[in-house]
Write a protein that holds these residues in place. Sequence first.
Motif, short mmCIF file in Angstrom:
data_model
loop_
_atom_site.label_atom_id
_atom_site.label_comp_id
_atom_site.label_asym_id
_atom_site.label_seq_id
_atom_site.Cartn_x
_atom_site.Cartn_y
_atom_site.Cartn_z
N GLU A 77 59.69 62.02 2.06
CA GLU A 77 58.45 61.30 2.37
C GLU A 77 58.10 61.44 3.85
O GLU A 77 56.94 61.69 4.20
CB GLU A 77 58.59 59.83 1.99
N LEU A 78 59.09 61.29 4.72
CA LEU A 78 58.86 61.43 6.15
C LEU A 78 58.39 62.85 6.48
O LEU A 78 57.45 63.04 7.27
CB LEU A 78 60.12 61.09 6.94
N TYR A 79 59.04 63.84 5.88
CA TYR A 79 58.66 65.24 6.12
C TYR A 79 57.21 65.48 5.72
O TYR A 79 56.45 66.15 6.43
CB TYR A 79 59.60 66.17 5.37
N HIS A 99 50.65 67.26 11.24
CA HIS A 99 50.52 68.61 11.80
C HIS A 99 49.21 69.24 11.38
O HIS A 99 48.54 69.92 12.19
CB HIS A 99 51.69 69.48 11.34
N ALA A 100 48.79 69.00 10.14
CA ALA A 100 47.56 69.61 9.63
C ALA A 100 46.32 68.87 10.10
O ALA A 100 45.31 69.49 10.45
CB ALA A 100 47.61 69.65 8.10
N GLU A 101 46.38 67.53 10.13
CA GLU A 101 45.18 66.73 10.37
C GLU A 101 45.00 66.31 11.82
O GLU A 101 43.89 66.04 12.26
CB GLU A 101 45.23 65.48 9.48
N ARG A 102 46.10 66.17 12.57
CA ARG A 102 46.08 65.78 13.98
C ARG A 102 45.26 64.50 14.24
O ARG A 102 44.31 64.51 15.04
CB ARG A 102 45.56 66.91 14.87
N PRO A 103 45.58 63.38 13.57
CA PRO A 103 44.82 62.15 13.82
C PRO A 103 45.03 61.65 15.25
O PRO A 103 46.13 61.73 15.80
CB PRO A 103 45.40 61.17 12.80
N GLU A 104 43.98 61.11 15.84
CA GLU A 104 44.06 60.60 17.22
C GLU A 104 44.95 59.37 17.27
O GLU A 104 44.98 58.56 16.34
CB GLU A 104 42.67 60.26 17.74
N HIS A 113 62.77 63.45 15.05
CA HIS A 113 62.38 64.53 15.95
C HIS A 113 62.87 65.89 15.44
O HIS A 113 62.21 66.91 15.66
CB HIS A 113 62.91 64.26 17.37
N LEU A 114 64.00 65.90 14.74
CA LEU A 114 64.45 67.15 14.11
C LEU A 114 63.43 67.62 13.08
O LEU A 114 63.14 68.82 12.99
CB LEU A 114 65.81 66.95 13.44
N MET A 115 62.88 66.69 12.31
CA MET A 115 61.92 67.10 11.29
C MET A 115 60.59 67.52 11.89
O MET A 115 59.91 68.39 11.35
CB MET A 115 61.76 66.00 10.24
N LEU A 147 62.63 71.34 4.37
CA LEU A 147 63.85 70.61 4.04
C LEU A 147 64.61 71.30 2.93
O LEU A 147 65.85 71.26 2.89
CB LEU A 147 63.50 69.18 3.60
N ASN A 148 63.91 71.95 2.02
CA ASN A 148 64.59 72.65 0.94
C ASN A 148 65.44 73.80 1.45
O ASN A 148 66.51 74.08 0.89
CB ASN A 148 63.57 73.17 -0.08
#
Length: 204
Positions: free
Chosen positions: A115-117, A124-129, A177-179, A189-190
């Motif tokens: 879920e976190l990933y 990363h895709a949407e870049r919300p402010e 931070h690793l993810m 993750l897979n």
Amino acid sequence: MSLDIESLKFNGSGLIPAIVQDSNTLNVLMIAYMNVESLQRTLETGETWFWSRSRSQLWHKGETSGNTQRVIKILPDCDRDALLVLVEAAGPACHTGTTSCFNWSGENLDQILDELYNVIMARHAERPEGSYTTYLFEQGLDKVLKKVGEEAAETIIAAKNDDLRALSSEAADLLYHLMVLFVERGLTLNEVREELRRRRGTNE
């Protein structure tokens, strides 16, 4: 993708139950119903479509939320009156925001990490402010690497003390931070899971 629809046994309402399962983790994500039209659209588009019994209409999973499900395989059961739909999910399956609709006894670590990933991928895709994750991605790889190093050092320091709550907090920060790093570098993750499975039973 093909399936002999005519051989399936739909109920009196023209529906067949569809159990949706993650093709990678094998977690059951949800159960829904399909009619002939939604099943045909699923086969044609490669993404899940269902029939809403409450709204009496077709619905495309993820059409509004973006949490689509790419179909890998559809398997009928032995009586051909139920379907197992193996998917790769682009986000949580449940409308509550959880990975699976079957979380009543609590999520396991694998589900929480998935879920976190997925949330980090969305950032990363949407870049919300205003998002810290957006800030990290916009600063670039070097910033992400610096944060991973800092969190690793803080985890080590916490481990030298007797405060397990502090250690769990720092470990959670490090995992997050690793993810972020995984997403930045395109590592899933897979792929990490597969490496761990490969090492199972070795001397590593």
